[in-house]
Write a protein that holds these residues in place. Sequence first.
Motif, PDB file in Angstrom:
ATOM      1  N   TYR A 287      -3.886   8.423  -3.144  1.00 37.43           N
ATOM      2  CA  TYR A 287      -4.624   9.103  -2.081  1.00 37.43           C
ATOM      3  C   TYR A 287      -3.687   9.717  -1.038  1.00 37.43           C
ATOM      4  O   TYR A 287      -3.814  10.893  -0.687  1.00 37.43           O
TER       5      TYR A 287
ATOM      6  N   TYR B 205      -4.538   3.715  -3.277  1.00 39.24           N
ATOM      7  CA  TYR B 205      -4.169   4.222  -1.955  1.00 39.24           C
ATOM      8  C   TYR B 205      -2.913   5.087  -2.032  1.00 39.24           C
ATOM      9  O   TYR B 205      -2.807   6.106  -1.345  1.00 39.24           O
TER      10      TYR B 205
ATOM     11  N   PRO C 283       0.803  -1.232   0.000  1.00 35.75           N
ATOM     12  CA  PRO C 283       0.000   0.000   0.000  1.00 35.75           C
ATOM     13  C   PRO C 283       0.833   1.278   0.000  1.00 35.75           C
ATOM     14  O   PRO C 283       0.445   2.270  -0.612  1.00 35.75           O
TER      15      PRO C 283
END
Length: 401
Positions: free
Chosen positions: A392, A389, A163
Motif C-alpha cells: 500500500y 501495508y 510494517p
Amino acid sequence: MTHASTIPAPSVRGTDNRDRVRPAERRQRRVPASALTALGLFVAARLCGGLVLVVVARAAGKRPLLLFGRSWDSVWYLHIATHGYGLTQHTRHGIHSDLAFFPLYPALIRALTTLGPLDRITAGLLVSWTAAAVAAYGIHQLGLRLYGPAVAIVLVALWGLLPHSVVLSMAYTEPLLTAFAAWSLYSALTGRWIWAGTLAALAGLSRPNGFAVAAAVLAAAAQEVWLRRGRGVSHRLWMGAALAPLGWAGYVLWVGHRRHDLFGGYFTVQRLWGSRFDFGQGSLRFAEHMMLHGSRVLFPMALAIAAVSAVLFALLLADRAPLPLVVYSGVLLVVALGGSGFFECKPRFLLPAFPLLIVVARALVRTARARPWHATVVASALAGLSFIYGAYVVVLARSPL
C-alpha cells in the motif's frame, strides 16, 4: 536462556591477544545453524513481501522495478551517484538541496556502475539487498550472544516483518545503516573497539541519524573506562572511540564548508527541507491535528508505530538491556520523534532501531514454547500486515515513504 541483566558489561579483556585464538573461539566463528534459519526466514519474508508488491503494482498498472528502485528519496540518491552533488529544487514546500543526503550509499552505487555493467537501479537494489542480509546476520549475532538462538531467530524475523520492512527491499539507505549499526554494536559488546569505531564512522556516512551508532560506541567505551577506573584500558578503545563520530561529523562539516557556514550549513539545508529538531513540538501538533480532524491511514499507522516504539523503549530500559543498545535505540527514537516534518516517514526512520524488538522477541519465544499456535497466529498476522501495508505505502499511497 540468558537474561540481559546477567550479561557482563562490554570488556576489552583479552582483545590485545586476538592472534592467540582458542579452538572454541574458532568453532564460534562458523556460521551457526540458527543464523541460517534466521536468514532463511528473513529472505522468505522479504520475497513474499516483494511478490505481494509486484502483484499490487501490476494490478495498478505500475512497473514494480521502478517502484523498488526509483521511489521518492531513491531518485535523489541515484542522481547523486550519477552527477554528484549540486542539485537544488524549488518547490511550494521549500528549497530542496541534495546536500541533505549522505554520501556513502550513492558512492557505492557509483562504484558498482563504474566497475561493472550494472545500471543505477540494479546497483542501488544490489547494495540495499546485500546490506539487508548483512544487517539480518548482524542482528542475529547480537541476539545470539545476549539471549540465545531462539530469540536471535525471532528477532531477525520480526525485523523483516515490520510494517515498513518493505523499505529493506528498496533502494533506500536504512538497510545500509542497520548493517553497520548491528556489527558496530556487536563489536563494541565483544571488545573489538577499532571495528566498532570504524563501522560507526561508516554508519555516520550513511544517514543523518547514523550518529546514533557513534553515540552507542562512545557510551560503551565510557562504560568500560568507568568499570576499569581508567586503569588498563587498551589503546584500541581510545582509537575506536575517536573513529566513531568521524563519518557523520565529517560530512556535516563538509556541507557546512560548502555552504559557507561550517557548523550551521548542513542544518540550514535540513530546515529548508522542512526538517528540524524542535523537541517534539511538531510531532505533538501533528498528532493533535490528526486526532481532531482525522487523516489517511498512513498517518494513524505512523502515529501508532511511534507510540509503540516509545513503549518498547521503556520496556527495553526495564529489561536492563546492554548500554550500547539502549543508547543507540534511544538516540534514534529521540531524533525521529523530536524532529518536525515528514511525520509519515517516522516509521522508516525507526526501522534501524531493531533493539526495540528484543522484548517482543523474548515474549514470542516464551509464547511459542507454551502455546505454539498462539505464536503462529501472531506471526501470521504480522506477516499479513507487513506485506499488505508495504504494498500500500509503495504502490497506492501518495505520500513520501
